[in-house]
Scaffold this active site. Sequence first.
Site, PDB file in Angstrom:
ATOM      1  CD1 TRP A 131      64.368  45.786  59.076  1.00  0.00           C
ATOM      2  CD2 TRP A 131      62.337  46.057  58.218  1.00  0.00           C
ATOM      3  NE1 TRP A 131      64.500  45.781  57.708  1.00  0.00           N
ATOM      4  CE2 TRP A 131      63.260  45.957  57.149  1.00  0.00           C
ATOM      5  CE3 TRP A 131      60.986  46.256  57.919  1.00  0.00           C
ATOM      6  CZ2 TRP A 131      62.883  46.017  55.805  1.00  0.00           C
ATOM      7  CZ3 TRP A 131      60.605  46.322  56.578  1.00  0.00           C
ATOM      8  CH2 TRP A 131      61.554  46.203  55.532  1.00  0.00           C
ATOM      9  CG  ASP A 132      66.321  41.933  59.307  1.00  0.00           C
ATOM     10  OD1 ASP A 132      66.199  43.177  59.384  1.00  0.00           O
ATOM     11  OD2 ASP A 132      67.132  41.376  58.554  1.00  0.00           O
TER      12      ASP A 132
ATOM     13  CD  GLU B 290      68.796  49.508  54.060  1.00  0.00           C
ATOM     14  OE1 GLU B 290      69.659  48.789  53.537  1.00  0.00           O
ATOM     15  OE2 GLU B 290      68.630  49.613  55.296  1.00  0.00           O
TER      16      GLU B 290
ATOM     17  CE  LYS C 242      70.137  46.527  50.137  1.00  0.00           C
ATOM     18  NZ  LYS C 242      70.442  47.099  51.464  1.00  0.00           N
ATOM     19  CD  GLN C 243      65.358  46.229  51.295  1.00  0.00           C
ATOM     20  OE1 GLN C 243      66.436  46.780  51.363  1.00  0.00           O
ATOM     21  NE2 GLN C 243      64.849  45.518  52.275  1.00  0.00           N
TER      22      GLN C 243
END
Lengths: 771, 771
Positions: free
Chosen positions: B358-359, B498, B609-610
């Site tokens: 998806w980046d 994640e 994580k993000q």
Amino acid sequence: MYRDRFSDKIKQYISEDEWIVAETEYNPRNNLMYETNFALASGMMGNRATHPEGFIRKELPANYVHGVFDRSEAFQRDLCNTPNWNLLKIYYKTEPIGPEAGQEIQDYIRILDLQHGFVATHYINVAYDGRKTLIESIKILSRTSPECGRFRYYITPLNYSGQLEFENIIDATVTNFMDFPRFRVKHLNTRQIGPLEDTGIFVQSETRDFLLPLTTVADVKATDSTGKDIIGSRQYRGHGEQAVEFFDAYVTENETISVDKFAAVVSGRDGGNTKVIAVEKLRSFMMRSLDQEIEMQKKIYASYWERAKIKIEGDPRLQLAVRFDLFHLMSTPNPKDNRTNIGAKLIHGEEYGGHAFWDTELFILPFFSLTFPEIAKNLVEYRYLLLDGARRNALKRGQIGARYPWESADTGDEECPDWTIEGDGTCYVCTVADQEVHVTADIIYGGLQYFLWTGDMEYYENNLLEMLAETARFWNSRIEYNKEKDYFEITGITGPDEWHEDVSNNAYTNYMARWNMLTAVKHLRKYYTEKTEKCKELFRKLSLNEAELEEIEKNANKIYIPISEGLIEQFEGYFNLIDHEIHEWDENNMPLLPKALKGIKRDKTTILKQADVVMLMFLFDEEFDENTKRKNFDYYERRTLHRSSLSPSIYCLMGLRVGESERAYDYLCRSAFVDIDNNQGNTREGIHAASAGGTWQALVFGYAGLKIKNDQLHFTPRIPEKWTKLSFSLFWKGDLIHIEISKDQVKIFSNKKELSYFVNDKEFKAEMVKK
Amino acid sequence: MYRDRFSDKIKQYISEDEWIVAETEYNPRNNLMYETNFALASGMMGNRATHPEGFIRKELPANYVHGVFDRSEAFQRDLCNTPNWNLLKIYYKTEPIGPEAGQEIQDYIRILDLQHGFVATHYINVAYDGRKTLIESIKILSRTSPECGRFRYYITPLNYSGQLEFENIIDATVTNFMDFPRFRVKHLNTRQIGPLEDTGIFVQSETRDFLLPLTTVADVKATDSTGKDIIGSRQYRGHGEQAVEFFDAYVTENETISVDKFAAVVSGRDGGNTKVIAVEKLRSFMMRSLDQEIEMQKKIYASYWERAKIKIEGDPRLQLAVRFDLFHLMSTPNPKDNRTNIGAKLIHGEEYGGHAFWDTELFILPFFSLTFPEIAKNLVEYRYLLLDGARRNALKRGQIGARYPWESADTGDEECPDWTIEGDGTCYVCTVADQEVHVTADIIYGGLQYFLWTGDMEYYENNLLEMLAETARFWNSRIEYNKEKDYFEITGITGPDEWHEDVSNNAYTNYMARWNMLTAVKHLRKYYTEKTEKCKELFRKLSLNEAELEEIEKNANKIYIPISEGLIEQFEGYFNLIDHEIHEWDENNMPLLPKALKGIKRDKTTILKQADVVMLMFLFDEEFDENTKRKNFDYYERRTLHRSSLSPSIYCLMGLRVGESERAYDYLCRSAFVDIDNNQGNTREGIHAASAGGTWQALVFGYAGLKIKNDQLHFTPRIPEKWTKLSFSLFWKGDLIHIEISKDQVKIFSNKKELSYFVNDKEFKAEMVKK
């Protein structure tokens, strides 16, 4: 004691320092030298002492197998570098562990144990993150299973616990001349790589020219301190020409694990399916524990040293060097194979392609004849087996009979090329094969000496007589009649001193040729008289008859030998060359070229590379009087630079005979230390075999002054001031006798009470051997 | 100036320091990072910046070719490491010359010229014998001939004359994961190696699974300062999987020679005989002088920078980092190929196997849509071309329609494995492919954005509508009806964060799913109205009808979105997790895990994580009010560790929107410097592509505050105190416009006078572009 630097696990195996050659600090610049000096040989193969952890910037890993030669793009049939099994890489995550990996190496020591025949290493690897790992290892090429080699790592993480990863590798990307890009050549094609059934890996190769198959197999074991198998994640990987077995093992701080690698290498030289045989060898080899293996290794080397022992009391450093020389010498040949010989660099390096030269017969063979006669027998039979090659070689050059090649590999054909490429890319026309003809007589000389020492009638009757006849024929077809002078001469040749090529009537060569011819005639006639029927058979086989012998004899006696007023001219015209004596020596006491000769082509001067006339006098000691020897020694010594490692031992021997004991001792050391001190600078290329054999001869024939006269042992001891005793063993008439020489007496210990011997021509009786 | 460290020969090509990333001292520990950062990409291939002199203890040489994938023993189809042509070894006798060869390296500098797209190196190698050799080099991957790469050495012996030897090598022994023994895999079999006709070498390889052929060819030239060919002794050597061309050249003290290596790599992806094509490419490539090549390279990069230029006045270090990011980003994709995408590590490293995530759509695509729309078109078409793969992927998981894979290579199948082996050898069941379903909606989001920016109707009609329909169908089959609560939910999934896997009703995913479904219905209905006949055709192709759209719409509107009192719960139950806010940051200002949570499993805590909810708010800015944004930003920022490089840029963007400009700037730097400072510690594995794209978005969408509303450009500038100006270019309606933003105004320069734009909702007119 060096062994105190090791942990108990390894220390227990290591001998006293008098048997240890040690590398006490790690310097990458010394790697190639130690690879040679610490190389091991099993009799079947030789394996250089590269570090199996890998990640070394510059190294020459090599595993040579006796008799596995290939030419391909090389100028000659090289002893092939076969796939490298001496590799077991260790990683912590992606960081390798090894002598050149990480931040630093501490406490490094590596030793070669000459008494027992193994190499052991100890060091602490400090990683970039501060992890310290103690690596110890011990490596053996099995004398019991000479196709096999093994090494064990003891790995101790000193300040961490974690998972180590390993790669058990057989690397078939190796080549010969790996660091000589101009000459690098790959001699083996890789046919297949893969996993073995159950565990382990294999690589099947074949030589590129004759398609000789060769299989290399390897497997690993890893256990913790309780002996529990700790191998995890074992997986096969094929990476092109590398067969790889990956595995991991968990390690705990300050607990030692052991990781063993086993390998077997089998060539198709003995027939059979090389892979099947290699796997069998490997599996049975793996049944033995390290203790068992070392026990067996110790026993075998003990029996070797029982024969090869030579004790010099009074110079421990020389003692060690001599042991080092003999260790490599006796470890190299295959006791079961008369189709292979001993390379000029043993099986320890790639130079000279693993070929046999005159070095075998004149430098190496005497040691074997007197201490390992069964190996000497293989060496002399090798020449007989390649007699047809020598016949082809003669025909190729327009001669008849048998002309032995200057360089001999497996076919008996001349391996010394007629031209090569120099290091700078220029073409070099190489006349050696054509001109250095003395090798044929040298081989006969060595064979006859072997017979005289051992009394091997079987060899004499079945091999030597035929070789004598055929080589005499060769010489008879090679010598040239000079009508004007009414003598035979030999022009366009090179003697032992290779700095004067394409000369005429080299004294050494002419003398040897005459000797070879007359010796053939003498022995054939004697044999005809003693065993007429058998001799007739031989004559029929060779279409030989008395008339031909007569012609050979007659011609031989008319060969010109250039000797005048006691000074032997090395070759015709030598005395007219630009002449300056040597007056300067370097820091190693090696002679330097006289300044006046700088810039002058070597062959225009009287300066020699190596013993030539002096070599002749050494071989025919009885045929020259004291005065002649003295005169020639003095003359030629002042003109010899000893740029061949074959030279010092001969100068030592002749120095002793003419009473130059101090200079002789320098030459002895020069010869003995050639590799241990790398004093020719080229030890990386292999062990100087002739030097090793020459050192032994210097001790036994020089310092002990041993000779046979009338089938009796004669000694003329010349024990130097600093020695208290020289002792050694040798075979005499099938009996291993022991000789002890002190300043005032020579004692022999024998199993046979009746053995008598002469010291300075006075007769003595042997003592019974001490049980 | 860095360029002053080079000799004139190379200096002339090098840009001002504002375009230069420099490695100013040689530290072997930094090699792997610089291999990535100084890797070059031609559009067709990427080549890491290993030192072509070789003899480096640890390196990861790699040449990747877009679209050349292979699985073999790997867990996924990896972008294959193809034979290494970036090798030309230099020797003086047996001593190699290179950064890690010899005694010492002096005066080392290596630079990447971002303006012109080349790497240049300068150092003096000091050999063990004191010989000093100045090595300078310049390396280019040709943008003109993207199959080709070349480098030139300038070699100057500083204190000696003599003969150098060289090896021009193509090394096919390379693997992927060369320094990860557990994962190392060889993806190419070597079919043949050999010499080319006349001069040069080749290696023919093929991928092991699909047998895709690939040929690598290379040749060399060497001249003295007068341009005279000085190659001597050129000879081909085949060493297993290495094709080698040996040659030598005489060098004279203080005179410089130049040695050029040229290579071409051609895969079978475009059909044809790869060897014939590769040789053609090589030969024509070799016709160009280095000057010509650099001239062409400069022109092409000038045209790239014309579009990609972004100027930050007031923070030169940030300026350089942004240039570095954009240089690698725009250098990577193949402008002529819509069958390949952009890997998460670009084509600069092996991590993630070169796969598209998806980046691409959410981080990278906006940069291309606005500056290189023709490349953006390839990227979005790639997804359409692999729509069948997405259909297979849905069926495999028991759904219908199109479900895009989490990791996409060349087939469109899911490359993210359901299980892998961890670094420690344990089996890791990997739920990502099954659970991280948001990727399908992300891809649609990106495709629609592309269409909105570019107005590419051809893509919209022929690709996007079909993708919309099929992805809506997928979601409709994926959502689960909860009878009790009478809504649709999505259970057993993982959102962008994640660290919380296998959750239910992840707000991001549910929101995206609903959006995807409703957007599909809206666009398909609109299209049906506007282009009924064409739409009917599409409906027939997909067996789609209004009834199905109605059902999709109805269901979508019943998808549960967990939002309460302005705070969006990341997923059902998240607010019940153990909760501690972050109160400590490391020396790089990166958040540290709250001490109270040490030892607790990550998924039991609220620590992220993000960006997840914050990412959602970034994508749907208009749909959340200020207060909600602020509340959620504050809440989640205090719980995010940014262990994904995808996180900082999004926090920068949202930080700006909620007025946290100082923290936003920290996040901007974190994102911009990720590789240049190696601040995630894993730059060795490749360039963080999403970070690079995110940095650009932070500047353009964040600091310039660019948005489209009603097909009009809107700016909400947020220029930091330390900047004086921010300017950049972008394509708008087919016109390359230039935007300059200072503290008090926004100016647009355009070719179209009539262009109007809005700054903080006030309308302005563009100025005519300066000629």
